[in-house]
Design an enzyme around this catalytic site. Structure first.
Site, mmCIF file in Angstrom:
data_model
loop_
_atom_site.group_PDB
_atom_site.id
_atom_site.type_symbol
_atom_site.label_atom_id
_atom_site.label_comp_id
_atom_site.label_asym_id
_atom_site.label_seq_id
_atom_site.Cartn_x
_atom_site.Cartn_y
_atom_site.Cartn_z
ATOM 1 N N ASP A 535 10.910 74.069 81.232
ATOM 2 C CA ASP A 535 9.774 73.426 81.887
ATOM 3 C C ASP A 535 8.701 73.119 80.860
ATOM 4 O OD1 ASP A 535 7.848 75.778 81.729
ATOM 5 O OD2 ASP A 535 9.516 76.695 82.800
ATOM 6 N N GLU A 615 39.207 68.619 62.244
ATOM 7 C CA GLU A 615 37.927 68.963 62.889
ATOM 8 C C GLU A 615 36.840 69.238 61.848
ATOM 9 O OE1 GLU A 615 39.558 70.916 67.091
ATOM 10 O OE2 GLU A 615 39.422 72.172 65.294
#
Ligand code: GLA
Length: 757
Positions: A535, A615
């Site tokens: 928030d 990868e």
């Protein structure tokens, strides 16, 4: 001047570049709301409010024989309870004599340069000339309460803020039962509510629905803003899309129990009251005392949800986050959690760091398990000294060794919690929130410290400031892994127990304020079991927050794009992890995982030793691409190219630099289909008259067994298209086949003669 007062009509107008917010001191002294919307100059919109006699809507005493005037039908700025308005109040209180409510009338106002601050609470801030403040004081004769309504006007940012401070100027105590940060009456129009709902590991999925008559509520009673209902809400006209239509966004700067009530009344007028959740709350206001309600920022646009989001993103980055890190490239990190959980020692951590450093990773974060007797989540929280078995030399030799690799060193902490099995709990059992005579509920085997107590906050400040001073720590991940129950503070008298949840938040803010002020160079990342406290209040102190414990890239598309409705990419912690994914069991191509993680603050959460050679090559390429594009990702405009509600076959989003010189298109296939026409998108945020070179096309995770033309980005790379063609005709990707393939395409503006512009 962004704030204007017209004495003749008693009208106050707040102007931002594109919007106007207008109020009027009504004939009875009540503060009325006239308008919030697209900018209107030099006119008082009181003519829009037609007085009319509605049955069962009472009249203020001064207008008792004028049945057309009723607080129940007039739009208001800060309505009290029990004085003629039956809609949800902004302020509800109880006087010493038992009387409920207030009748608030205008007393005075003041216009000031600069932005007001709220002591002890997060609040937006402004540089010189960036904001003005309007303070309006209302008074209630019966209680002696004065309510100072604060309005921050950020003209260039097109944003407003509101807060309220309640002063008790009376002679006896008043109990505040509800103190709204903001009340917004929208007398006309049809609206839909958009909010960000979810659960642990599925935070902030966007949901949009028409408002019904009656009450709709978005709230948390969990002691944190919660995984479940983010405090942000937006109202949209039904036809609004990403690019068109009226939208109002409300962004509370609060991390505790919040509530936004949206009420559609008898005349279809909409009232929004947002603030601390009145459940589990009250506050004793003794004579001479003040109480500050947290701030809420809000804005209006008629250019769609995308514009609303970007306005909020810019505001959060510039006026809410205060860390110097807000303008810096965040280090690409590797976090130990999914790679090692609690099972590590100094050697294993160093191997992880070495492997990661060799791939170009810039920071090692040692997650949970480094302290106390912490070998599982059963014990150790509260004992913030290094675990002697795992780290016999302590933290400093480890941070030194990591620094010697050229990496930064980060550490996980969970300051607000304590395990029952810990030295801290043995010494201070009364520091935990528990109700006398009742066994407390546990969450993840732990209890919550009473952060409302100054000695708890002081103790934690001592512990963590020493850690930051002495141990060579560059980054902190501040976690909070359970919600609050058994809220009872042994430091408060019986009649003040309902203050404990808010006092807890004030204590958390105090600790964050002190630590981030003392150590401004440390990068703080918030976390609460992933995004359980994501928030604008937390972002004031921590410039980024771990978005979710779900690292599955396909789930993250919904989580991160939902989050992006209000919060910018620079605030979203996002990592590439292993597959099958630990939360969903799904396998997503490594490259697609990179696209999604790169749309936040980028990092890895895996053991590089387990990666294949291919990868490892991809990690290097991803970090390289992130470095070339981070400024556009973190500080550019976000364009969601597919609508949030469109659960189609693919999701696309684009970051565009504010100067329109560069754009990065991201596409993730969420549902592969046969015989697909390919993903077609129209870019945004480019200059239609400029030319753009396709810089690079990276297809990720595609298998194209039967395609006539193999997927080869190089075929189109270097081609020059116009901004108009990319925005109006669009851009089409060939059908991407395989499980969850994706693509990332970069565009760079060029001079018409072909040079990079
Ligand atoms: C929370 C966090 C995770 C990890 C664990 C450690 O769940 O969200 O990222 O730090 O705690 O216990």
């Amino acid at each position: 001047m962004a704030i204007l007062y017209d004495a003749a009509s008693k009208t106050l107008s707040l102007h931002t570049r594109n919007t106007t917010y207008q109020m009027q001191i009504g004939a009875t002294g009540h503060l009325l709301h006239l308008y919030f919307g697209r900018r209107v100059d030099a006119v008082h919109m009181d003519y829009c409010i037609i007085p009319s006699d509605r049955g069962f809507s009472p009249n203020p005493y001064e207008a008792r024989y004028t049945r057309e005037i009723s607080l129940d039908t007039l739009p208001q700025e800060y309505p009290g309870a029990n004085s003629g308005d039956f809609r949800v109040p902004a302020l509800d209180c109880l006087s010493a004599n038992g009387a409920v409510g207030t009748d608030l009338r205008y007393l005075r106002h003041e216009i000031r340069a600069g932005k007001y601050a709220l002591p002890g609470l997060p609040a937006a801030f402004a540089g010189a000339g960036e904001a003005e403040t309007l303070s309006i004081t209302l008074g209630d004769a019966a209680t002696g309460l004065e309510v100072e309504l604060l309005y921050g006007v950020f003209e260039a940012a097109d944003m407003l803020t509101r807060a309220a401070i309640i002063h008790n100027n009376g002679t006896s105590a008043v109990t505040l039962n509800r103190v709204g940060s903001l009340c917004l009456d929208i007398p006309f129009g049809r609206w839909e509510l958009l909010h960000l709902h979810g659960r642990h590991s599925m935070e902030r999925n966007a949901e949009r629905a028409p408002l019904m008559r009656g009450m709709q509520t978005v709230e948390s009673r969990r002691g944190a803003s919660s995984h479940h209902h983010n405090p942000f809400v937006a109202l949209l006209e039904p036809a609004a899309t990403e690019t068109r239509g009226e939208c109002v966004g409300i962004l509370p700067l609060y991390s505790g129990n919040h509530r936004t009530d949206i009420e559609v009344d008898q005349t279809d007028s909409v009232r929004v009251v947002s603030g601390i959740n009145p459940d589990m709350f009250s506050w004793q206001l003794t004579p001479g005392d003040s109480f500050a309600a947290p701030e809420a920022a809000f804005c209006f646009t008629d250019e769609g949800l995308g514009d609303l989001s970007n306005r909020l993103h810019r505001f959060i980055r510039r006026h809410i986050i205060r860390s110097p890190w807000k303008d810096r490239c965040r280090p690409v990190l590797i976090n130990s959690w999914e790679a090692m959980l609690f099972d590590f020692d100094a050697d294993r951590v160093m191997r992880l760091a070495e492997q990661a450093a060799a791939l170009g990773v810039e920071m090692l974060v040692l997650d949970d398990g480094w302290f106390g007797a912490r070998n599982s989540d059963l014990e150790g929280l509260g004992d913030w000294t290094p675990n002697a078995a795992k780290l016999p030399g302590g933290l400093k030799p480890l941070s030194d060794a990591v620094h010697a690799l050229g990496m930064k060193f980060g550490l996980w902490i969970e300051p607000e919690m304590v395990n029952e099995i810990s030295a801290l709990y043995a010494e201070h059992p009364d520091w935990a929130l528990t109700v006398p005579g009742r066994n407390p509920a546990f969450g993840r085997n732990q209890l919550v410290l009473d952060m409302g107590r100054a000695e708890v906050v002081d103790y934690l400040y001592g512990v963590f400031s020493a850690l930051l001073r002495d141990e060579g720590i560059d980054y902190i991940k501040w976690d909070m892994n359970r919600n609050m129950t058994d809220v009872y503070s042994r430091a408060l008298p019986p009649d003040r127990q309902r203050e404990a949840s808010h006092r807890y938040m004030l204590g958390v803010y105090d600790l964050l304020d002190r630590l981030t002020t003392a150590f401004p160079e440390v990068l703080f990342e918030g976390c609460a079991g992933g995004g359980g406290r994501f928030d604008a209040g937390m972002l004031h102190y921590t410039p980024q927050i771990w978005c979710s414990d779900d690292t599955d890239a396909i789930e993250r598309v919904a989580i991160q794009l939902g989050t992006s409705v209000a919060y910018p990419a620079s605030t979203m912690g996002a990592h590439v992890s292993v597959c099958p994914n630990q939360q969903t069991g799904r396998t997503v191509p490594f490259g697609t995982r990179g696209i999604v993680a790169m749309s936040g603050t980028f990092g890895y959460e895996l053991d590089p030793a387990q990666l294949t050679e291919d990868e490892r090559r991809q990690v290097r390429a991803q970090i390289d691409r992130f470095h070339r594009w981070y400024d556009v990702i973190q500080y550019g405009d976000l364009n969601r190219l597919t609508e949030l509600a469109d659960r189609g076959d693919f999701t696309a989003w684009e970051f565009a630099s504010p100067d329109k010189s560069r754009a990065l298109l991201n596409v993730v296939t969420t549902h592969t289909r046969a015989n697909h026409p390919g993903a077609h998108v129209r870019l945004r945020g480019l200059d239609p008259g400029a030319m753009y070179k396709i810089d690079e096309i990276c297809y990720e995770g595609c298998v194209n067994p039967s395609m006539d033309v193999p997927l080869d980005g190089a075929a189109l790379e270097g081609r020059v298209l116009s901004g108009a063609s990319l925005m109006y005709a669009g851009f089409t990707l060939p059908p991407l086949m395989g499980d969850y393939p994706g693509a990332q395409v970069s565009f760079i503006r060029v001079d018409t003669d072909g040079g990079v512009g």
